[in-house]
Write a protein that holds these residues in place. Sequence first.
Motif, mmCIF file in Angstrom:
data_model
loop_
_atom_site.group_PDB
_atom_site.id
_atom_site.type_symbol
_atom_site.label_atom_id
_atom_site.label_comp_id
_atom_site.label_asym_id
_atom_site.label_seq_id
_atom_site.Cartn_x
_atom_site.Cartn_y
_atom_site.Cartn_z
ATOM 1 N N GLN A 11 9.423 -17.265 -6.888
ATOM 2 C CA GLN A 11 8.635 -17.346 -5.290
ATOM 3 C C GLN A 11 7.755 -18.234 -5.274
ATOM 4 O OE1 GLN A 11 9.824 -14.953 -2.923
ATOM 5 N NE2 GLN A 11 11.410 -14.193 -4.133
ATOM 6 N N GLY A 12 6.961 -18.996 -5.939
ATOM 7 C CA GLY A 12 6.094 -19.784 -6.199
ATOM 8 C C GLY A 12 6.251 -21.038 -5.443
ATOM 9 N N CYS A 13 7.357 -21.001 -5.867
ATOM 10 C CA CYS A 13 8.571 -22.890 -4.720
ATOM 11 C C CYS A 13 9.313 -22.606 -4.176
ATOM 12 C CB CYS A 13 9.012 -23.315 -5.568
ATOM 13 S SG CYS A 13 7.907 -24.203 -7.607
ATOM 14 N N HIS A 14 10.474 -21.336 -4.587
ATOM 15 C CA HIS A 14 11.538 -21.038 -3.794
ATOM 16 C C HIS A 14 10.996 -19.904 -3.045
ATOM 17 C CE1 HIS A 14 13.932 -23.656 -6.122
ATOM 18 N NE2 HIS A 14 14.126 -23.269 -7.012
ATOM 19 N N GLY A 15 9.981 -19.253 -2.865
ATOM 20 C CA GLY A 15 9.808 -18.685 -1.631
ATOM 21 C C GLY A 15 8.649 -18.243 -0.259
ATOM 22 N N ILE A 16 8.948 -20.062 -0.199
ATOM 23 C CA ILE A 16 7.288 -20.241 0.310
ATOM 24 C C ILE A 16 8.163 -20.968 1.278
ATOM 25 C CG2 ILE A 16 5.872 -21.150 0.248
ATOM 26 C CD1 ILE A 16 4.435 -20.425 -1.898
ATOM 27 N N THR A 17 8.135 -20.395 2.350
ATOM 28 C CA THR A 17 8.673 -21.557 3.763
ATOM 29 C C THR A 17 8.723 -23.288 3.654
ATOM 30 O OG1 THR A 17 9.820 -19.471 5.272
ATOM 31 C CG2 THR A 17 9.855 -21.380 6.094
#
Length: 136
Positions: free
Chosen positions: A68-74
């Motif tokens: 989520q740290g990289c892939h979960g933030i638009t």
Amino acid sequence: MRPQPLAACLLAVLLPLGAAAQAATAPAVPAAPAAPVPAPAATPTAPAAPAGLTGSFDNGRVLAYTCQGCHGITGYKNAYPSYRVPKIGGQTQQYLSQALSEYRQGKRKHPTMQAQSMSFSEQEIADLAVYLSTVK
């Protein structure tokens, strides 16, 4: 076995405790007569996990915490300014498993993803693929 991130471990422990406390303080409601439960609609079968492994949705949810740290933030960009971080939620199980396996084998080149994929077992990759394929 690798240690889980502290926040994920706390979440796994505290959620059931919160649900139990809420159930204990809920007012008593008279039971309604049981109604027949309709049969669930048929769902399409998802692609099989690699090498015959069956993934665990719940374990994948816990493991995906690190994703989520990289892939979960638009719109998030990582330390490599020329590389835009792809959205992985909703990809197929087969694609996600293959991509992580290829990073592990060195067929795909990205230092962070190679390091991340090396920390997962084949079973954990299958678990991640099951969970992430359901995230939109």
